[in-house]
Design a protein around this motif. Structure first.
Motif, mmCIF file in Angstrom:
data_model
loop_
_atom_site.group_PDB
_atom_site.id
_atom_site.type_symbol
_atom_site.label_atom_id
_atom_site.label_comp_id
_atom_site.label_asym_id
_atom_site.label_seq_id
_atom_site.Cartn_x
_atom_site.Cartn_y
_atom_site.Cartn_z
ATOM 1 N N VAL A 218 3.297 17.351 4.727
ATOM 2 C CA VAL A 218 3.134 16.181 5.588
ATOM 3 C C VAL A 218 2.045 15.256 5.030
ATOM 4 C CG1 VAL A 218 2.457 15.391 7.891
ATOM 5 C CG2 VAL A 218 4.016 17.335 7.662
ATOM 6 N N VAL A 219 0.914 15.826 4.659
ATOM 7 C CA VAL A 219 -0.176 15.015 4.122
ATOM 8 C C VAL A 219 0.234 14.346 2.811
ATOM 9 C CG1 VAL A 219 -2.516 15.115 3.140
ATOM 10 C CG2 VAL A 219 -2.024 16.256 5.303
ATOM 11 N N THR A 220 0.893 15.094 1.939
ATOM 12 C CA THR A 220 1.350 14.528 0.665
ATOM 13 C C THR A 220 2.338 13.398 0.900
ATOM 14 O OG1 THR A 220 0.974 16.605 -0.486
ATOM 15 C CG2 THR A 220 2.493 15.060 -1.525
ATOM 16 N N ALA A 221 3.246 13.577 1.850
ATOM 17 C CA ALA A 221 4.214 12.518 2.161
ATOM 18 C C ALA A 221 3.490 11.258 2.629
ATOM 19 C CB ALA A 221 5.198 12.992 3.230
ATOM 20 N N ILE A 222 2.511 11.418 3.511
ATOM 21 C CA ILE A 222 1.786 10.258 4.038
ATOM 22 C C ILE A 222 0.984 9.569 2.937
ATOM 23 C CG2 ILE A 222 -0.033 9.525 5.626
ATOM 24 C CD1 ILE A 222 0.855 11.932 7.419
ATOM 25 N N ARG A 223 0.314 10.349 2.123
ATOM 26 C CA ARG A 223 -0.561 9.779 1.094
ATOM 27 C C ARG A 223 0.224 9.196 -0.085
ATOM 28 N NH1 ARG A 223 -3.555 14.141 -0.387
ATOM 29 N NH2 ARG A 223 -1.978 14.546 -1.945
ATOM 30 N N ASP A 224 1.267 9.902 -0.552
ATOM 31 C CA ASP A 224 1.863 9.578 -1.850
ATOM 32 C C ASP A 224 3.312 9.118 -1.824
ATOM 33 O OD1 ASP A 224 -0.559 10.498 -2.955
ATOM 34 O OD2 ASP A 224 0.216 12.534 -3.161
ATOM 35 N N GLU A 225 4.054 9.376 -0.760
ATOM 36 C CA GLU A 225 5.505 9.216 -0.837
ATOM 37 C C GLU A 225 6.107 8.194 0.122
ATOM 38 O OE1 GLU A 225 6.371 13.776 -2.283
ATOM 39 O OE2 GLU A 225 6.665 13.289 -0.185
ATOM 40 N N ILE A 226 5.483 7.955 1.240
ATOM 41 C CA ILE A 226 6.055 7.015 2.206
ATOM 42 C C ILE A 226 5.717 5.601 1.760
ATOM 43 C CG2 ILE A 226 5.991 6.224 4.598
ATOM 44 C CD1 ILE A 226 5.542 9.168 5.397
ATOM 45 N N TYR A 227 6.749 4.793 1.569
ATOM 46 C CA TYR A 227 6.600 3.452 1.006
ATOM 47 C C TYR A 227 5.994 2.464 2.001
ATOM 48 C CZ TYR A 227 7.761 -0.959 -1.224
ATOM 49 O OH TYR A 227 7.687 -2.205 -1.779
ATOM 50 N N PHE A 228 6.355 2.599 3.268
ATOM 51 C CA PHE A 228 5.877 1.628 4.251
ATOM 52 C C PHE A 228 5.537 2.321 5.561
ATOM 53 C CE2 PHE A 228 6.599 -0.964 7.992
ATOM 54 C CZ PHE A 228 5.713 -2.003 7.756
ATOM 55 N N LEU A 229 4.406 1.953 6.123
ATOM 56 C CA LEU A 229 4.044 2.263 7.507
ATOM 57 C C LEU A 229 3.354 1.021 8.056
ATOM 58 C CD1 LEU A 229 2.429 5.827 7.328
ATOM 59 C CD2 LEU A 229 4.559 5.219 8.481
ATOM 60 N N PRO A 230 3.628 0.667 9.318
ATOM 61 C CA PRO A 230 2.875 -0.440 9.910
ATOM 62 C C PRO A 230 1.396 -0.068 10.007
ATOM 63 C CG PRO A 230 4.343 0.580 11.528
ATOM 64 C CD PRO A 230 4.596 1.250 10.230
ATOM 65 N N ASN A 231 0.553 -1.071 10.089
ATOM 66 C CA ASN A 231 -0.893 -0.838 10.111
ATOM 67 C C ASN A 231 -1.317 0.126 11.218
ATOM 68 O OD1 ASN A 231 -1.449 -2.409 7.863
ATOM 69 N ND2 ASN A 231 -1.685 -4.270 9.063
ATOM 70 N N TYR A 232 -0.702 0.026 12.403
ATOM 71 C CA TYR A 232 -1.091 0.922 13.493
ATOM 72 C C TYR A 232 -0.750 2.377 13.163
ATOM 73 C CZ TYR A 232 3.753 1.177 15.144
ATOM 74 O OH TYR A 232 5.099 1.393 15.243
ATOM 75 N N ALA A 233 0.336 2.614 12.418
ATOM 76 C CA ALA A 233 0.713 3.980 12.040
ATOM 77 C C ALA A 233 -0.218 4.511 10.947
ATOM 78 C CB ALA A 233 2.167 4.030 11.586
ATOM 79 N N ILE A 234 -0.668 3.633 10.062
ATOM 80 C CA ILE A 234 -1.669 4.033 9.065
ATOM 81 C C ILE A 234 -2.941 4.472 9.782
ATOM 82 C CG2 ILE A 234 -3.186 3.174 7.234
ATOM 83 C CD1 ILE A 234 -0.805 1.401 6.311
ATOM 84 N N ASP A 235 -3.359 3.707 10.785
ATOM 85 C CA ASP A 235 -4.553 4.071 11.554
ATOM 86 C C ASP A 235 -4.368 5.406 12.280
ATOM 87 O OD1 ASP A 235 -5.795 1.753 10.683
ATOM 88 O OD2 ASP A 235 -5.319 0.621 12.512
ATOM 89 N N LYS A 236 -3.172 5.637 12.828
ATOM 90 C CA LYS A 236 -2.894 6.919 13.484
ATOM 91 C C LYS A 236 -2.975 8.059 12.480
ATOM 92 C CE LYS A 236 0.509 7.481 16.478
ATOM 93 N NZ LYS A 236 1.823 7.311 17.137
ATOM 94 N N ALA A 237 -2.433 7.853 11.293
ATOM 95 C CA ALA A 237 -2.457 8.890 10.256
ATOM 96 C C ALA A 237 -3.898 9.260 9.914
ATOM 97 C CB ALA A 237 -1.704 8.420 9.014
#
Length: 102
Positions: free
Chosen positions: A57-76
């Motif tokens: 999950v952490v690797t996907a968030i950091r390295d693999e997911i191409y787009f997240l809205p700013n609020y989802a980045i903050d949640k992460a």
């Protein structure tokens, strides 16, 4: 009779309203992780960690997911304090970042 084992995370179909829930390929973890970051809470985050594993999950968030809205980045960043915004692929690629003209 034996117990039926369903190999999918225990997530409510409402998070995947635009998919046929019974036909989702749960191996497509990047889609699932990004959707839950955008729309889920602590319970759903805990479930994707249980299902996919913390490191995946952490690797996907950091390295693999191409787009997240700013609020989802903050949640992460809130859910995974070891993440740094400046290391996240989706943060580096966001469309609203300032550009420096030379």
């Amino acid at each position: 009779m034996g117990e039926i084992i369903i190999n999918r995370p225990d997530l409510h179909p409402k998070f995947f309203w635009d998919f046929k829930f019974d036909e989702i390929e749960w191996e497509a973890y990047k889609m699932v992780v990004s959707r839950i970051l955008e729309r889920g809470g602590q319970q759903e985050i805990d479930e994707i960690i249980r299902f996919y594993g913390y490191e995946k999950v952490v690797t996907a968030i950091r390295d693999e997911i191409y787009f997240l809205p700013n609020y989802a980045i903050d949640k992460a960043l809130k859910f995974f304090p070891e993440l740094k915004k400046e290391e996240m692929y989706c943060y580096l690629n966001r469309k609203d970042k300032p550009y420096h003209w030379i």
